[in-house]
Every structure is written in structure tokens, then in C-alpha cells.
Design an enzyme around this catalytic site. Sequence first.
Site, PDB file in Angstrom:
ATOM      1  CG  LEU A  89       3.561  -8.612  -2.358  1.00 45.74           C
ATOM      2  CD1 LEU A  89       3.627 -10.106  -2.070  1.00 45.74           C
ATOM      3  CD2 LEU A  89       4.917  -7.979  -2.067  1.00 45.74           C
ATOM      4  CG  HIS A  90      -3.076  -7.577  -4.472  1.00 47.43           C
ATOM      5  ND1 HIS A  90      -2.717  -8.631  -5.255  1.00 47.43           N
ATOM      6  CD2 HIS A  90      -4.368  -7.793  -4.135  1.00 47.43           C
ATOM      7  CE1 HIS A  90      -3.749  -9.441  -5.411  1.00 47.43           C
ATOM      8  NE2 HIS A  90      -4.762  -8.967  -4.736  1.00 47.43           N
ATOM      9  NE  ARG A  91      -5.316 -10.836  -0.539  1.00 55.31           N
ATOM     10  CZ  ARG A  91      -5.684 -11.157  -1.786  1.00 55.31           C
ATOM     11  NH1 ARG A  91      -5.072 -12.099  -2.465  1.00 55.31           N
ATOM     12  NH2 ARG A  91      -6.695 -10.535  -2.348  1.00 55.31           N
ATOM     13  NE  ARG A 119      -3.768  -2.738   0.153  1.00 56.44           N
ATOM     14  CZ  ARG A 119      -4.898  -2.319   0.674  1.00 56.44           C
ATOM     15  NH1 ARG A 119      -5.952  -2.191  -0.046  1.00 56.44           N
ATOM     16  NH2 ARG A 119      -4.969  -2.045   1.948  1.00 56.44           N
ATOM     17  CG  ASP A 152      -0.057 -11.030  -2.005  1.00 48.82           C
ATOM     18  OD1 ASP A 152      -0.482 -10.784  -3.158  1.00 48.82           O
ATOM     19  OD2 ASP A 152       0.227 -10.132  -1.189  1.00 48.82           O
TER      20      ASP A 152
END
Length: 366
Positions: free
Chosen positions: A209-211, A244, A284
Site C-alpha cells: 500500500l503506498h498510493r 512513504r 494499490d
Amino acid sequence: MRRRKKFLLVVGARPNFMKAMPLYRALKSKFDIFDPVLLHTGQHYDYEMSKAFFEDLELPEPDIYLNAGSDTHARQTAKIMMGIEDVLMGDNYDLVIVFGDVNSTMAAAIAASKLLVPVAHVEAGLRSFDRTMPEEINRVVTDVLSDLLFATEPSGLKNLKSEGISDEKIHFVGNLMIDTLISYREKAARSDVLDRLGLKLGEYALLTLHRPSNVDNPQKFGEIWGALMEISEKITIVFPAHPRTKKRIEEFEMPIPHSIRLLPPLSYIDFLALQMGARLVLTDSGGVQEETTALGVQCITIRENTERPITVEVGTNWLVGTSPDAIKDAAFRILNGESKTGSQPPMWDGHAADRILEVLEEWEPY
Ligand code: UDP
């Protein structure tokens, strides 16, 4: 003797390395025709997000390293443009080859086209039609500036045509990322990562998950995290977190239950092995949607849209949106035995690099 065609291959961030590798190697193998130079912009610079991939994918050290580092989008893009401009002014390149949709991709395309150096874009034409996504801006700008556009799936061809890009520039070649997956699948099958993490085949879910739209807003991230915590009550979730996301987890003080195994980003082979052995994948990521389809593994995509619709149309991708109920519903259905029977998208056969090479052999520098 004819002069070799001198190409600058620009990589910068994690998803670029696995796309560049098979093409770089194929170009190198025809050293009488091509002179490929590998440039790393330094957009990703941590060992786990960069060097680890050069080791796993047996890529040589980049010929040129720019050291761009992290910054705001405009600053990072500008730094990369300045670096690439210097490189292109210092030597005669026939073509700049860019990959995917990261800032390095767009920055190199802008710098090259202003110096009248032709640009080839690998993974052209993908569109989420969501301009809040930084990658969508990078895709649109890169494609409009490119002279050779290599598409991975039919939607890419359709989008480029509807944007008025002329047919002779567009080539449907398949997917370099899947070339890499096919060549490293056996090595991944021998990885001991499951043992090292104490996991059993088919008894864990894998998460990435990083968007920014999912992790930068505490409320949105909190809702998604809530759904993931509930899913983790039924199955252990292994979560190699992007830098992130790790920062956001700390900043927002997210609770981390034992059933969510938070890890640093993993190397390519270990991550591929974990995808192959997972009961399901939640993501994502763009690339992970494609890799799970290639592997036939059920994938829940936590996004409202995808620029890779082929993975939903013929693959194993469940595009469910970002509402907690939808994420849980899909996960519980899969855990209860439901599955999408996927098939392979056209030309995801491990030979994309060969097809690109054919085009580049024919192509004459201006
Ligand atoms: N990947 C990896 N280790 C990880 C997470 C992902 O090697 O811990 C690989 C994954 O297999 C795929 C690529 O990174 O090849 C996808 O990159 P990412 O999700 O960062 O970018 P996106 O595809 O979303 O642009």
C-alpha cells in the site's frame, strides 16, 4: 561499418528496474548494433528500494548516477531534467528509453524532447483517467512527447489512438515486467523467505500500500487500516511497507496488531516468492496487479480505478474501491473459496523484450 545505435535507458524508482532489465540485457546481447547506456536518476536511493534490485536482477552498476533524491514533485522532476539535459548535451544519443510512470520517466522525456532527442516509452497508453494521481500526469506527458510507444495491453493502444497519436508510432509488444517475472519464477520458487518469516504456503495474505490517495490522509488510511485489521483476524497479513507508508504509520500512530507483520520493503525474489505462495494479495500497486494476474493469484486492488484494466477483464484482479466494507467483503469471499479464474493477457509471454528489439533494429535514428 555502421555506427552502433546509442540508447540512454533511464531508470529511477523501484518499478522501473524490473521493466528495464530484460530490455537492457537484450540490447547488450546485440552489441554490434546497439550501445545501451544505463542511467539511474537516484529517485529511489535506499538499499531496499534500489540497489537490492540491481543485485537480484543481476544488473550492472548504472553507467551514470544522478543522485536526484526525494523532494516535492516539481523539485525532483526539475533536478532530474537538469541532470539528464547535461548528459544528453555531453554526448550523442540516438534515443532515450523511459519506463512506466514515475517522475524520472516524465522528466527524461521532457529533457530529451526539448533537445530533439527521440523518446521511446515502455508501458505507453495506460490511463486511470484520474488526474489526481501523479503517475497519470507522468503517463500523459510522456506519451505525448514520445516517438516510439510500446504498449503492454489492448487498452493502451485504444487510449493512444483516441488521443490522436499516429499508428506508426505505436507498437503492441507485451509486458517487460512479465518477461522478468517469467525468468525469475523458478529462482523465486527456491527462495527460503517463507521459512525465514515462519509462514506456510497459502496461509497468509500479502499486502502493499503506498498510493498517496490511500496513505497520506489520516482518515482515509485509518479506514483502510481498520478493514485490514479485521481481515488479519482471519489470516495473517504480511506487509512489506514502502518508506512513504512506514512514515505515515508512525506519523498517524496506527495500531499494529500481531497478525499484521510489518516488514521493510523486500527484494524482488523474496517478494515474488511471497506473491506465489499467498492465499491472496491486497495492493494499490500498478505492477503487483499485473504480476498477480500473470501468476494466477487472487488480487484485491484497493483503488477506485486501474490503468491496467486487462488484469480485471481477463486476470485475477478484484478492483474493489477503497471503502472498508468492499475490501473486507472481497477478502472474506476469497477466504471462503471464491476465486476469479484468470487467463494470461495477450503477449504476456516472456518475449516483450524480443519484440521491442525487433522494432529498435528497424528503427533509424534521425
Ligand atoms: N516489489 C518488491 N518488493 C516489495 C514490494 C514490491 O520487489 O517489497 C516489486 C513488485 O514485485 C513489482 C514492483 O515492486 O515488481 C512494483 O513496484 P511498486 O509497487 O513500488 O510500484 P507501482 O507498480 O505501483 O508503480
